[in-house]
Motif scaffolding. Structure first.
Motif, PDB file in Angstrom:
ATOM      1  N   GLU A   4      -6.503  49.454  51.910  1.00  0.00           N
ATOM      2  CA  GLU A   4      -6.550  50.452  50.414  1.00  0.00           C
ATOM      3  C   GLU A   4      -6.936  49.361  49.314  1.00  0.00           C
ATOM      4  OE1 GLU A   4      -6.651  53.119  47.576  1.00  0.00           O
ATOM      5  OE2 GLU A   4      -6.890  53.316  49.816  1.00  0.00           O
ATOM      6  N   ILE A   5      -6.242  48.166  49.340  1.00  0.00           N
ATOM      7  CA  ILE A   5      -6.534  46.954  48.507  1.00  0.00           C
ATOM      8  C   ILE A   5      -7.836  46.395  48.590  1.00  0.00           C
ATOM      9  CG2 ILE A   5      -5.513  44.914  47.734  1.00  0.00           C
ATOM     10  CD1 ILE A   5      -2.969  45.763  47.778  1.00  0.00           C
ATOM     11  N   LEU A   6      -8.517  46.194  49.844  1.00  0.00           N
ATOM     12  CA  LEU A   6      -9.603  45.382  50.024  1.00  0.00           C
ATOM     13  C   LEU A   6     -10.733  46.142  50.052  1.00  0.00           C
ATOM     14  CD1 LEU A   6      -8.186  43.008  53.244  1.00  0.00           C
ATOM     15  CD2 LEU A   6      -8.416  42.606  50.602  1.00  0.00           C
ATOM     16  N   ALA A   7     -11.383  46.524  48.998  1.00  0.00           N
ATOM     17  CA  ALA A   7     -12.582  47.236  48.616  1.00  0.00           C
ATOM     18  C   ALA A   7     -12.213  48.811  49.012  1.00  0.00           C
ATOM     19  CB  ALA A   7     -13.775  46.706  49.736  1.00  0.00           C
ATOM     20  N   LYS A   8     -10.855  49.457  49.305  1.00  0.00           N
ATOM     21  CA  LYS A   8     -10.626  50.618  49.679  1.00  0.00           C
ATOM     22  C   LYS A   8     -11.377  50.732  50.643  1.00  0.00           C
ATOM     23  CE  LYS A   8      -9.487  52.087  44.803  1.00  0.00           C
ATOM     24  NZ  LYS A   8      -9.388  52.915  43.915  1.00  0.00           N
ATOM     25  N   ALA A   9     -11.641  50.220  52.024  1.00  0.00           N
ATOM     26  CA  ALA A   9     -12.269  50.300  53.044  1.00  0.00           C
ATOM     27  C   ALA A   9     -11.329  50.918  54.103  1.00  0.00           C
ATOM     28  CB  ALA A   9     -13.135  49.370  53.568  1.00  0.00           C
ATOM     29  N   LYS A  10     -10.869  51.975  53.927  1.00  0.00           N
ATOM     30  CA  LYS A  10      -9.880  52.632  55.212  1.00  0.00           C
ATOM     31  C   LYS A  10     -10.466  52.748  56.264  1.00  0.00           C
ATOM     32  CE  LYS A  10      -7.230  55.232  51.661  1.00  0.00           C
ATOM     33  NZ  LYS A  10      -6.846  56.528  50.931  1.00  0.00           N
ATOM     34  N   GLY A  11      -9.582  52.573  57.364  1.00  0.00           N
ATOM     35  CA  GLY A  11     -10.078  52.723  58.597  1.00  0.00           C
ATOM     36  C   GLY A  11     -10.798  51.644  59.350  1.00  0.00           C
ATOM     37  N   LEU A  12     -10.574  50.459  58.713  1.00  0.00           N
ATOM     38  CA  LEU A  12     -11.306  49.121  59.228  1.00  0.00           C
ATOM     39  C   LEU A  12     -10.382  48.085  59.336  1.00  0.00           C
ATOM     40  CD1 LEU A  12     -14.452  48.931  56.633  1.00  0.00           C
ATOM     41  CD2 LEU A  12     -14.269  49.886  59.009  1.00  0.00           C
ATOM     42  N   SER A  13      -8.994  48.482  59.811  1.00  0.00           N
ATOM     43  CA  SER A  13      -7.811  47.546  59.735  1.00  0.00           C
ATOM     44  C   SER A  13      -8.502  46.714  61.217  1.00  0.00           C
ATOM     45  CB  SER A  13      -6.595  48.288  60.007  1.00  0.00           C
ATOM     46  OG  SER A  13      -6.479  49.117  61.108  1.00  0.00           O
ATOM     47  N   LYS A  14      -8.975  47.222  62.249  1.00  0.00           N
ATOM     48  CA  LYS A  14      -9.227  46.820  63.423  1.00  0.00           C
ATOM     49  C   LYS A  14     -10.454  45.759  63.295  1.00  0.00           C
ATOM     50  CE  LYS A  14      -7.415  50.029  66.656  1.00  0.00           C
ATOM     51  NZ  LYS A  14      -8.070  51.016  67.938  1.00  0.00           N
ATOM     52  N   LEU A  15     -11.220  46.223  62.496  1.00  0.00           N
ATOM     53  CA  LEU A  15     -12.328  45.267  61.879  1.00  0.00           C
ATOM     54  C   LEU A  15     -12.172  44.134  61.376  1.00  0.00           C
ATOM     55  CD1 LEU A  15     -15.541  44.368  61.964  1.00  0.00           C
ATOM     56  CD2 LEU A  15     -15.654  46.072  59.980  1.00  0.00           C
ATOM     57  N   ARG A  16     -10.987  44.360  60.431  1.00  0.00           N
ATOM     58  CA  ARG A  16     -10.398  43.119  59.636  1.00  0.00           C
ATOM     59  C   ARG A  16      -9.710  42.207  60.417  1.00  0.00           C
ATOM     60  NH1 ARG A  16      -5.055  45.090  57.099  1.00  0.00           N
ATOM     61  NH2 ARG A  16      -4.586  45.223  59.160  1.00  0.00           N
ATOM     62  N   ASP A  17      -8.917  42.415  61.559  1.00  0.00           N
ATOM     63  CA  ASP A  17      -8.042  41.967  62.286  1.00  0.00           C
ATOM     64  C   ASP A  17      -9.112  40.999  63.234  1.00  0.00           C
ATOM     65  OD1 ASP A  17      -5.903  42.958  61.263  1.00  0.00           O
ATOM     66  OD2 ASP A  17      -5.559  44.254  63.055  1.00  0.00           O
ATOM     67  N   ALA A  18     -10.422  41.651  63.578  1.00  0.00           N
ATOM     68  CA  ALA A  18     -11.230  40.913  64.572  1.00  0.00           C
ATOM     69  C   ALA A  18     -12.161  39.950  63.859  1.00  0.00           C
ATOM     70  CB  ALA A  18     -11.949  41.943  65.213  1.00  0.00           C
ATOM     71  N   ALA A  19     -12.410  39.950  62.317  1.00  0.00           N
ATOM     72  CA  ALA A  19     -13.488  39.359  61.692  1.00  0.00           C
ATOM     73  C   ALA A  19     -12.918  37.996  60.703  1.00  0.00           C
ATOM     74  CB  ALA A  19     -14.362  40.433  61.100  1.00  0.00           C
ATOM     75  N   LEU A  20     -11.522  38.599  60.331  1.00  0.00           N
ATOM     76  CA  LEU A  20     -11.074  37.670  59.207  1.00  0.00           C
ATOM     77  C   LEU A  20      -9.976  36.853  59.802  1.00  0.00           C
ATOM     78  CD1 LEU A  20     -10.697  39.895  56.142  1.00  0.00           C
ATOM     79  CD2 LEU A  20     -12.355  38.027  56.441  1.00  0.00           C
ATOM     80  N   LEU A  21      -9.913  35.506  59.276  1.00  0.00           N
ATOM     81  CA  LEU A  21      -9.048  34.558  59.453  1.00  0.00           C
ATOM     82  C   LEU A  21      -8.100  34.845  58.169  1.00  0.00           C
ATOM     83  CD1 LEU A  21      -9.249  30.854  60.207  1.00  0.00           C
ATOM     84  CD2 LEU A  21      -7.918  31.475  58.378  1.00  0.00           C
ATOM     85  N   GLU A  22      -7.008  34.983  58.461  1.00  0.00           N
ATOM     86  CA  GLU A  22      -5.854  35.367  57.441  1.00  0.00           C
ATOM     87  C   GLU A  22      -4.765  34.425  57.364  1.00  0.00           C
ATOM     88  OE1 GLU A  22      -4.850  39.745  57.375  1.00  0.00           O
ATOM     89  OE2 GLU A  22      -5.926  39.899  59.642  1.00  0.00           O
ATOM     90  N   VAL A  23      -4.665  33.934  55.798  1.00  0.00           N
ATOM     91  CA  VAL A  23      -3.540  33.263  55.465  1.00  0.00           C
ATOM     92  C   VAL A  23      -2.777  33.974  54.395  1.00  0.00           C
ATOM     93  CG1 VAL A  23      -3.219  31.076  54.553  1.00  0.00           C
ATOM     94  CG2 VAL A  23      -5.136  31.240  55.739  1.00  0.00           C
ATOM     95  N   GLU A  24      -1.508  34.095  54.888  1.00  0.00           N
ATOM     96  CA  GLU A  24      -0.515  34.824  53.852  1.00  0.00           C
ATOM     97  C   GLU A  24       0.250  33.381  53.272  1.00  0.00           C
ATOM     98  OE1 GLU A  24       3.143  38.065  54.008  1.00  0.00           O
ATOM     99  OE2 GLU A  24       2.451  37.235  56.011  1.00  0.00           O
ATOM    100  N   LEU A  25       0.588  33.526  52.032  1.00  0.00           N
ATOM    101  CA  LEU A  25       1.428  32.712  51.417  1.00  0.00           C
ATOM    102  C   LEU A  25       2.734  33.369  51.022  1.00  0.00           C
ATOM    103  CD1 LEU A  25      -1.248  30.922  49.227  1.00  0.00           C
ATOM    104  CD2 LEU A  25      -0.785  30.437  51.347  1.00  0.00           C
ATOM    105  N   ILE A  26       3.699  32.588  51.178  1.00  0.00           N
ATOM    106  CA  ILE A  26       5.016  33.214  51.028  1.00  0.00           C
ATOM    107  C   ILE A  26       5.664  32.839  49.605  1.00  0.00           C
ATOM    108  CG2 ILE A  26       7.218  33.681  51.930  1.00  0.00           C
ATOM    109  CD1 ILE A  26       6.051  33.108  54.792  1.00  0.00           C
ATOM    110  N   ALA A  27       6.215  33.725  48.768  1.00  0.00           N
ATOM    111  CA  ALA A  27       6.847  33.431  47.566  1.00  0.00           C
ATOM    112  C   ALA A  27       8.255  33.258  47.834  1.00  0.00           C
ATOM    113  CB  ALA A  27       6.340  34.179  46.588  1.00  0.00           C
ATOM    114  N   THR A  28       8.943  32.533  46.921  1.00  0.00           N
ATOM    115  CA  THR A  28      10.470  32.538  46.991  1.00  0.00           C
ATOM    116  C   THR A  28      10.942  32.811  45.469  1.00  0.00           C
ATOM    117  OG1 THR A  28      12.281  31.067  47.557  1.00  0.00           O
ATOM    118  CG2 THR A  28      10.593  30.071  46.377  1.00  0.00           C
TER     119      THR A  28
END
Length: 613
Positions: A441-465
């Motif tokens: 929903e946040i990434l270009a409002k491209a609903k239904g593409l979560s599997k494509l995101r998991d397969a195509a993107l290298l994801e880095v989550e930064l953790i705040a304190t």
């Protein structure tokens, strides 16, 4: 008929005659016959009532003094009256001049031709009334039947819709079951491959240990070559007393030198910094998403990744809607949502062109990639503040389209995101997205593409304190990384930074974030503008400055369109050269040139006033 209550039934039956009750019980064909008969009687009776006379009539004449008989009035209508009124007239005293008309009937008396005319008229009324009553009764029943027919149709439609939904749900269930089975098979295969890899690693490690043991035995044999059994026993006893690695299998030769390498030692040495931040290398060649909450350190970490890309030879284009060139030295900055939309369209066209050239090249994928590297076409697109793009960016209008006919594609951002996420790696046009979350929903409002995101993107989550004193979010220095196509998140440590990197120029002679030096010509120009304002242009020895070709084209465009005050935001969309449009920063640079040669003056931010010639 269905009644609402017993009272309703009594009132209805009290208003209905026995004839209508009998008529209501007849079938439809007999009802039609009864209505036809009633209409026939009504029509026949009306026809009988229409013709003839219903009473006897006396035709008379008036004798004039000249003994002439006048039998018609001024309108040539005969004098006549009924027999009853004739007799009354005689009793009241009829004048002698009034005589019967001998030419009509018997001595002026004409008998009635239709004495039952009134009965026929009543019969016609009765026939029509009865037919109307029966028709009204049929209409009431038809109206009630129509309600039930409508309900029946709606019921049938609802049944059909429910049947279709049930069939669709069955199909969806089959697809879902197939997806679950496929995912289970994939997980099983992945697990089998993991087991095989683990076995291979164990086998390799075991083989290495066996080889080491064989090498140790060979060394021992070489060292004890020529010794008798007693000498070997004495040598082994000596090794035991010295605690050499030959009899202390968990020790190493380095352990005799480095006291930290002991079996009983505690903690392992800390990982080197190069190992801590090795994960950054993975972000160079993969489409990457960096996300995290406010204060998690997205901007600082992103710029360190960009610096690694620059060092690796990548061309960087930063798409920052609110960026300034001061914080993006050494890279191409595109700011403003309209300018970003134009670059996105160019990006898609360039991607299609590269694939077209690749299909015609006759090269393998590796050869094509090496050709792109050799020609310096490695491009990395940095998408800053990607969360806000879908609310502010619309598809740019092509040059060959009329304004009133242009309808932007509402999924322009989503199509570009899918293109950059899936097709960019083979053509070395790698994107790096910076957002607040990883939901579609946040990434270009491209609903239904979560599997494509998991397969195509290298994801880095930064953790705040949360700072316990200020209660504000700040970077914790920790994060997680997930490689494309893998579901496992791995903890990582972020680089320790003292300041945000703003300079990406590969200049080893100065500090990374040190402002660039100012050359002599620039210093002289600043002196002329700031301190030497009193001198005339003729007093200086500098040659007259000329406009660059693009600044000259801009000046000619402004004079051709008869502009006195030119606002870059107003004319930017209309100014183009050979079909190419330009960014605000490019146009502002040419406007600075026009002002620099005294052809215009600044009157506001991005607005100049042309001098009259």
């Amino acid at each position: 008929m269905n009644y609402l209550s017993e009272k309703h039934k009594q009132l209805s039956e009290s208003q209905q005659s026995g004839l209508m009750k009998w008529f209501g019980r007849l079938p439809m064909d007999k009802k039609a016959v009864a209505i036809g008969l009633s209409l026939t009687v009504g029509i026949s009776s009306a026809a009988m009532a229409w013709k003839g006379e219903s009473s006897d009539r006396i035709y008379f004449c008036v004798r004039t003094p000249q003994s002439y008989l006048k039998c018609n009035d001024k309108n040539n209508r005969p004098f006549r009256m009924t027999l009853y009124y004739w007799e009354q007239w005689q009793l009241e005293g009829m004048p002698r001049q009034v005589v019967r008309n001998p030419a009509m009937g018997v001595n002026g008396l004409v008998k009635a031709t239709n004495p039952y005319k009134a009965f026929w008229a009543f019969g016609g009324f009765l026939g029509f009334a009865l037919a109307g009553w029966m028709l009204r009764h049929c209409q009431s029943e038809e109206k009630q039947r129509a309600v039930f027919e409508d309900i029946a149709q709606k019921r049938d439609a609802a049944k059909a819709e429910m049947a279709a939904r049930s069939e669709l749900l069955d199909s969806y269930r089959d697809v879902a079951i197939a997806e679950v089975q496929l995912q289970a098979d994939l997980d099983l295969i992945a697990n089998d491959r993991t087991v095989d890899i683990t076995k291979a690693e164990i086998y390799a490690h075991t083989e290495i240990e066996v080889t080491q043991m064989e090498a140790t035995d060979a060394i021992f044999e070489a060292q004890t070559a020529g010794m008798t059994e007693e000498q070997k026993a004495d040598y082994i006893k000596q090794l035991r007393e010295m605690k050499t690695p030959y009899l202390q299998g968990s020790q190493t030769l380095q352990g005799t030198i480095d006291p930290s390498d002991k079996v009983t030692g505690g903690e392992q040495p800390a990982i080197a910094n190069s190992d801590k931040y090795r994960w950054i290398n993975n972000t160079i060649g993969y489409p990457t998403l960096i996300f995290g909450g406010m204060g998690a350190g997205k901007s600082w970490t992103t710029r360190e990744i960009i610096w690694k890309k620059v060092q690796a030879g990548w061309n960087i284009v930063a798409l920052d809607p609110h960026g300034t060139q001061v914080e993006w030295r050494g890279v191409r900055l595109i700011t403003g949502y309209k300018e970003i939309a134009l670059f996105m369209q160019w990006y898609i066209d360039e991607m299609r062109q590269r694939y077209e050239d690749y299909r015609k090249s006759g090269l393998t994928e590796e050869q094509w990639t090496e050709q792109l590297r050799a020609s310096g076409k490695m491009l990395s697109v940095i998408c800053e503040e990607f969360t806000t793009w879908t609310d502010n960016i619309v598809e740019p209008m092509p040059d060959d389209c009329e304004d009133e006919k242009w309808k932007p594609d509402p999924d322009f951002i989503g199509k570009w995101f899918r293109c950059a996420m899936t097709e960019s790696r083979k053509q070395l046009m790698i994107p790096l997205f910076v957002a607040h979350d990883r939901t579609m929903e946040i990434l270009a409002k491209a609903k239904g593409l979560s599997k494509l995101r998991d397969a195509a993107l290298l994801e880095v989550e930064l953790i705040a304190t949360i700072d316990p004193i200020t209660t504000e979010a700040k970077a914790s220095g920790r994060g997680r990384i997930k490689l494309p196509g893998h579901g496992q998140w791995i903890d990582i440590e972020l680089p320790k930074l003292d300041q945000k990197r703003i300079d990406f120029q590969l200049d080893e002679s100065r500090t990374v974030n040190e402002p660039p030096t100012i050359d002599k010509a620039t210093l002289e120009r600043i002196y002329e503008l700031e301190f030497n304002l009193g001198n005339k242009a003729g007093d200086t020895q500098d040659e007259p400055k000329k406009l660059s070709p693009m600044a000259q084209k801009l000046y000619e465009y402004l004079t051709r369109t008869e502009r006195i005050e030119a606002d870059v935001r107003e004319f930017k969309g209309n100014f183009k050269v050979n079909g190419e449009r330009f960014t605000v920063e490019q146009i502002k640079g040419w406007m600075y040139e026009i002002v620099g040669v005294s052809l215009a003056d600044w009157i506001a931010e991005g607005v100049i006033k042309l001098n009259q010639i």
